[in-house]
Design an enzyme around this catalytic site. Structure first.
Site, PDB file in Angstrom:
ATOM      1  N   CYS A  35      38.704  40.933  44.647  1.00 33.68           N
ATOM      2  CA  CYS A  35      39.993  41.366  44.132  1.00 33.68           C
ATOM      3  C   CYS A  35      40.200  40.888  42.692  1.00 33.68           C
ATOM      4  CB  CYS A  35      41.098  40.811  45.021  1.00 33.68           C
ATOM      5  SG  CYS A  35      41.301  39.043  44.835  1.00 33.68           S
ATOM      6  N   CYS A  80      41.841  33.108  46.770  1.00 32.35           N
ATOM      7  CA  CYS A  80      40.844  33.849  45.991  1.00 32.35           C
ATOM      8  C   CYS A  80      40.171  32.936  44.969  1.00 32.35           C
ATOM      9  CB  CYS A  80      41.483  35.023  45.271  1.00 32.35           C
ATOM     10  SG  CYS A  80      42.490  36.052  46.352  1.00 32.35           S
ATOM     11  N   ASP A  88      35.353  39.800  50.573  1.00 31.06           N
ATOM     12  CA  ASP A  88      34.966  39.708  49.166  1.00 31.06           C
ATOM     13  C   ASP A  88      33.757  38.797  48.998  1.00 31.06           C
ATOM     14  OD1 ASP A  88      36.983  41.367  48.654  1.00 31.06           O
ATOM     15  OD2 ASP A  88      38.320  39.913  47.739  1.00 31.06           O
ATOM     16  N   CYS A 146      38.511  38.702  54.004  1.00 35.32           N
ATOM     17  CA  CYS A 146      38.772  39.892  53.197  1.00 35.32           C
ATOM     18  C   CYS A 146      37.484  40.610  52.842  1.00 35.32           C
ATOM     19  CB  CYS A 146      39.539  39.532  51.928  1.00 35.32           C
ATOM     20  SG  CYS A 146      38.654  38.431  50.836  1.00 35.32           S
TER      21      CYS A 146
HETATM   22 FE1  FES Z   1      39.547  38.326  48.894  1.00 39.34          FE
HETATM   23 FE2  FES Z   1      41.050  37.850  46.781  1.00 39.34          FE
HETATM   24  S1  FES Z   1      41.544  39.065  48.494  1.00 39.34           S
HETATM   25  S2  FES Z   1      39.135  37.018  47.246  1.00 39.34           S
END
Ligand code: FES
Length: 143
Positions: free
Chosen positions: A59, A103, A36, A34
């Site tokens: 997120c 996450c 992140d 993702c």
């Molecule tokens: Fe990437 Fe939550 S969608 S950490």
């Protein structure tokens, strides 16, 4: 998707956000799927995590879990902080929707990465203490 009140609270008012100047350990982990990123800063006094702060480009669930995770390890001995699992963080938040479970792993990994950095700076091999920090598993990350 339904979030618990605690998740919403920690997302809206995250605790311990920021950086620590002259941190004793800094850990940065990323979720390749993702994209992140989480950065964790720790201050260590007498084997105890006296302060912890985090910054994330992530997120809402990542923010909430990091916020709760920092609350749970602040003032704890390093050994105890290392025992903190993403499951315990999720329980403290009254759960997360299944697609958001991955996450919470980011916070756990960031703590381990920061502790590893702390040991490395002291010239101690962190691997026997912290273990290998696992990467986010392929296919487990959802946006
Ligand atoms: Fe990437 Fe939550 S969608 S950490």
């Amino acid at each position: 998707m339904v979030y618990s009140e605690k998740v919403m609270d920690h997302f809206a008012n995250p605790r311990n956000v920021g950086e620590i100047e002259n941190a004793d350990g800094i850990g940065e982990v990323g979720n390749s799927k993702c994209g992140d990123i989480m950065k964790m800063y720790i201050k260590v006094d007498d084997d105890t995590i006296s302060d912890v702060k985090f910054k994330t480009f992530g997120c809402g669930a990542a923010i909430a879990t990091s916020s709760m995770a920092t609350e749970l390890i602040k003032g704890k001995k390093i050994d105890d902080a290392l025992k903190l699992t993403n499951k315990a963080v999720m329980e403290a938040l009254d759960g997360l929707p299944p697609v958001k479970v991955h996450c919470s792993v980011l916070a756990e990994q960031a703590i381990k990465a920061a502790v590893s950095d702390y040991y490395q700076k002291k010239g101690i091999d962190p691997e026997p203490i912290v273990g290998i920090i696992p990467e986010c598993e392929e296919g487990h990350c959802h946006i």
